[in-house]
Design a protein around this motif. Structure first.
Motif, short mmCIF file in Angstrom:
data_model
loop_
_atom_site.label_atom_id
_atom_site.label_comp_id
_atom_site.label_asym_id
_atom_site.label_seq_id
_atom_site.Cartn_x
_atom_site.Cartn_y
_atom_site.Cartn_z
N UNK A 207 0.82 -1.21 0.00
CA UNK A 207 0.00 0.00 0.00
C UNK A 207 0.85 1.25 0.00
N UNK A 208 0.77 2.02 -1.08
CA UNK A 208 1.60 3.22 -1.21
C UNK A 208 0.84 4.51 -1.03
N UNK A 209 -0.07 4.52 -0.06
CA UNK A 209 -0.80 5.76 0.24
C UNK A 209 0.07 6.74 1.00
N UNK A 210 -0.56 7.68 1.69
CA UNK A 210 0.19 8.71 2.41
C UNK A 210 1.16 8.08 3.40
N UNK A 211 0.70 7.11 4.18
CA UNK A 211 1.58 6.48 5.16
C UNK A 211 2.58 5.55 4.54
N UNK A 212 2.14 4.71 3.60
CA UNK A 212 3.02 3.72 3.00
C UNK A 212 4.18 4.32 2.23
N UNK A 213 3.89 5.36 1.45
CA UNK A 213 4.96 5.97 0.64
C UNK A 213 5.96 6.70 1.53
N UNK A 214 5.47 7.38 2.57
CA UNK A 214 6.38 8.05 3.50
C UNK A 214 7.23 7.01 4.23
N UNK A 215 6.64 5.87 4.56
CA UNK A 215 7.35 4.82 5.28
C UNK A 215 8.50 4.24 4.45
N UNK A 216 8.22 3.88 3.20
CA UNK A 216 9.29 3.28 2.38
C UNK A 216 10.39 4.31 2.10
N UNK A 217 10.02 5.58 2.03
CA UNK A 217 11.03 6.62 1.83
C UNK A 217 11.99 6.66 3.02
N UNK A 218 11.44 6.62 4.23
CA UNK A 218 12.28 6.65 5.44
C UNK A 218 13.13 5.37 5.55
N UNK A 219 12.51 4.22 5.32
CA UNK A 219 13.23 2.96 5.45
C UNK A 219 14.33 2.81 4.41
N UNK A 220 14.07 3.28 3.21
CA UNK A 220 15.10 3.17 2.17
C UNK A 220 16.30 4.07 2.49
N UNK A 221 16.05 5.23 3.11
CA UNK A 221 17.15 6.12 3.46
C UNK A 221 17.99 5.56 4.60
N UNK A 222 17.32 4.98 5.60
CA UNK A 222 18.01 4.53 6.81
C UNK A 222 18.56 3.10 6.69
N UNK A 223 17.89 2.26 5.89
CA UNK A 223 18.29 0.86 5.82
C UNK A 223 18.66 0.41 4.40
N UNK A 224 17.81 0.75 3.44
CA UNK A 224 18.03 0.28 2.08
C UNK A 224 19.32 0.77 1.45
N UNK A 225 19.57 2.07 1.54
CA UNK A 225 20.77 2.64 0.92
C UNK A 225 22.05 2.18 1.60
N UNK B 182 21.44 -2.55 4.56
CA UNK B 182 21.03 -3.28 5.76
C UNK B 182 19.74 -4.06 5.54
N UNK B 183 18.96 -3.66 4.54
CA UNK B 183 17.69 -4.33 4.27
C UNK B 183 17.28 -4.08 2.83
N UNK B 184 16.47 -4.98 2.31
CA UNK B 184 15.86 -4.82 0.99
C UNK B 184 14.43 -4.35 1.22
N UNK B 185 14.10 -3.16 0.70
CA UNK B 185 12.79 -2.57 0.91
C UNK B 185 11.97 -2.70 -0.36
N UNK B 186 10.75 -3.23 -0.24
CA UNK B 186 9.87 -3.45 -1.40
C UNK B 186 8.51 -2.83 -1.12
N UNK B 187 8.03 -2.03 -2.07
CA UNK B 187 6.68 -1.46 -2.00
C UNK B 187 5.79 -2.16 -3.01
N UNK B 188 4.60 -2.56 -2.58
CA UNK B 188 3.61 -3.19 -3.45
C UNK B 188 2.37 -2.30 -3.50
N UNK B 189 1.91 -2.00 -4.71
CA UNK B 189 0.67 -1.23 -4.86
C UNK B 189 0.01 -1.62 -6.17
N UNK B 190 -1.32 -1.53 -6.19
CA UNK B 190 -2.07 -1.91 -7.39
C UNK B 190 -2.10 -0.80 -8.44
N UNK B 191 -1.68 0.39 -8.06
CA UNK B 191 -1.64 1.53 -8.98
C UNK B 191 -0.20 1.88 -9.33
N UNK B 192 -0.01 2.54 -10.46
CA UNK B 192 1.32 2.96 -10.88
C UNK B 192 1.69 4.33 -10.31
#
Length: 430
Positions: A8-26, A29-39
């Motif tokens: 879910x990439x709504x307001x919360x989901x998109x902000x969450x993956x942004x934070x996690x990718x900055x702190x862990x993904x880059x 430390x972790x592989x971050x994946x976002x799933x959403x039915x819309x482009x």
């Protein structure tokens, strides 16, 4: 490497993956994946503006794939079909094109930590005919579908041989979405005259809001509701309070007291619930609104490796009330969930979530903006309206942009939007 999957990439989901990718993904430390039915992501409080045609997803939306590339996480387009909690994996439906040809088969994504951020949908309460005859504004695709229907009605009335021909729009639900959409439609009807429809105007548009409760905007202070109602009635919009709908037909709504409201376009925006799918999985504890119950750290009550944020999260506060499904709730939950997942990687204590109500605003197109500020401090009694309220409303959208893009790109995005609004058309015609 650990996998963090956010559905879910709504307001919360998109902000969450942004934070996690900055702190862990880059940092690897972790592989971050976002799933959403819309482009494309569009801030949900703006979907009524997409429906009215005053904003365009191409200039106001965020392309998930491009955002993923810039922020070093993965994006998977698809709809979650089921969750295998024991084996820690989710299954996505096959992906088809517009002609029904399969693009991708059923897919499986494994996770170490899962975050469900699937938002909410309108609750039709089982009212007969609603699913068949009404438009909803739960998603970008639904907002675009309504916009196409609206354009067709504008063209029909503009080409009509009689000045008596009007468009009837009936909106069930006097919450923020219903009232804001009504005001935007009034504005669009006047805008259409400057965009190839010289016979169109607000005088040829009839909008009715049907609210089952005693007043519109029931979740907001009475003074705000009263001010909003006056602004709407001054525009000629019918505000019908205490009007409980019993049935939707092809030609309009029927109320329990026997009234019939004819309409060319029927919109349902009454009440929200988490998707039924969350209950049908029979995995989680849920409440009456289908929301998944969580503990103080936003972990589901059945599995500490599954976090839940946003409208589909059922968080009961100390006073027994549930955290309301609002954009500010999703934003606060995203911050706490991100901190807790990062703390798990660090071996640090988890942070408890506490909802803070900073007030509410209702933006009635160019005509009025009303609301309250600092709800947690003054019990939602600081009333604001006019230019100050509009500035605060705009700042909420700006803060979302900064959370998603960072300060530099967020500022550039907002400047680009201002330029586009200045030189581009004020009404989307396709």
């Amino acid at each position: 490497m650990k996998k963090i999957v956010v559905v879910g990439g709504g307001a919360g989901g998109l902000e969450l993956v942004t934070r996690l990718s900055k702190k862990l993904g880059r940092k690897g430390l972790a592989e971050v994946i976002l799933v959403d039915r819309s482009k494309t992501h569009v801030w949900k409080p703006l979907l009524h503006e997409v429906a009215a045609g005053v904003i365009d997803k191409n200039s106001d939306g965020v392309d998930y794939r491009m955002h993923a590339v810039r922020n070093k996480y993965q994006f998977q387009l698809g709809n979650m079909q089921r969750l295998d909690k024991e084996n820690k994996r989710i299954v996505l439906d096959p992906l088809y094109d517009e002609d029904g040809h399969q693009i991708l088969p059923e897919r499986t994504i494994e996770y170490d930590y899962l975050v469900l951020s699937m938002g909410s949908v309108c609750n039709d309460f089982g009212t007969p005919g609603v699913a068949d005859h009404c438009y909803f504004l739960d998603s970008l695709s639904q907002a675009e579908r309504f916009h196409k229907a609206l354009l067709n009605q504008l063209l029909r009335v503009n080409q009509s041989c009689t000045d008596q021909e009007v468009i009837h729009v009936a909106i069930v639900g006097g919450g923020a979405t219903g009232t804001e959409l009504a005001a935007q439609l009034h504005h669009v009807a006047n805008l259409a005259r400057a965009y190839g429809m010289p016979e169109m105007s607000a005088e040829r548009l009839k909008v009715s809001i049907l609210e089952a409760g005693p007043r519109i905007l029931p979740a907001l202070p009475e003074r705000i509701a009263g001010s909003a109602k006056k602004a709407l009635t001054d525009l000629g919009i019918d505000v019908l309070e205490g009007a409980m709908v019993s049935e939707a037909t092809e030609n309009g709504f029927k109320t329990k007291d026997g009234k019939e409201i004819d309409a060319d376009l029927l919109v349902w925006s009454a009440g929200v619930k988490a998707p039924d799918f969350l209950v049908e999985m029979d995995i989680f504890e849920t409440n009456r609104a289908n929301q998944i119950l969580v503990n103080e750290y936003l972990q589901s009550t059945v599995d500490n490796n599954i976090f839940v944020i946003g409208d589909c999260c059922g968080f009961k506060q100390k006073d027994g009330s549930w955290v309301p499904p609002r954009a500010q709730s999703a934003h606060q939950m995203a911050s706490v969930a991100a901190a807790n997942i990062i703390n798990i990687f660090k071996g640090a204590p988890l942070k408890s979530y506490e909802y803070r109500d900073y007030g509410s605003l209702v933006h009635l197109s160019k005509y009025s903006t009303v609301g309250s500020l600092m709800g947690a401090l003054v019990n939602s009694s600081m009333f604001i309206e006019g230019r100050l309220a509009r500035l605060v409303y705009i700042s909420l959208y700006n803060m979302h942009q900064y959370s998603v893009h960072g300060w530099f790109k967020g500022t550039m995005t907002l400047l680009g939007r201002k330029v586009s609004n200045f030189v581009g058309p004020k009404l989307k015609l396709h």
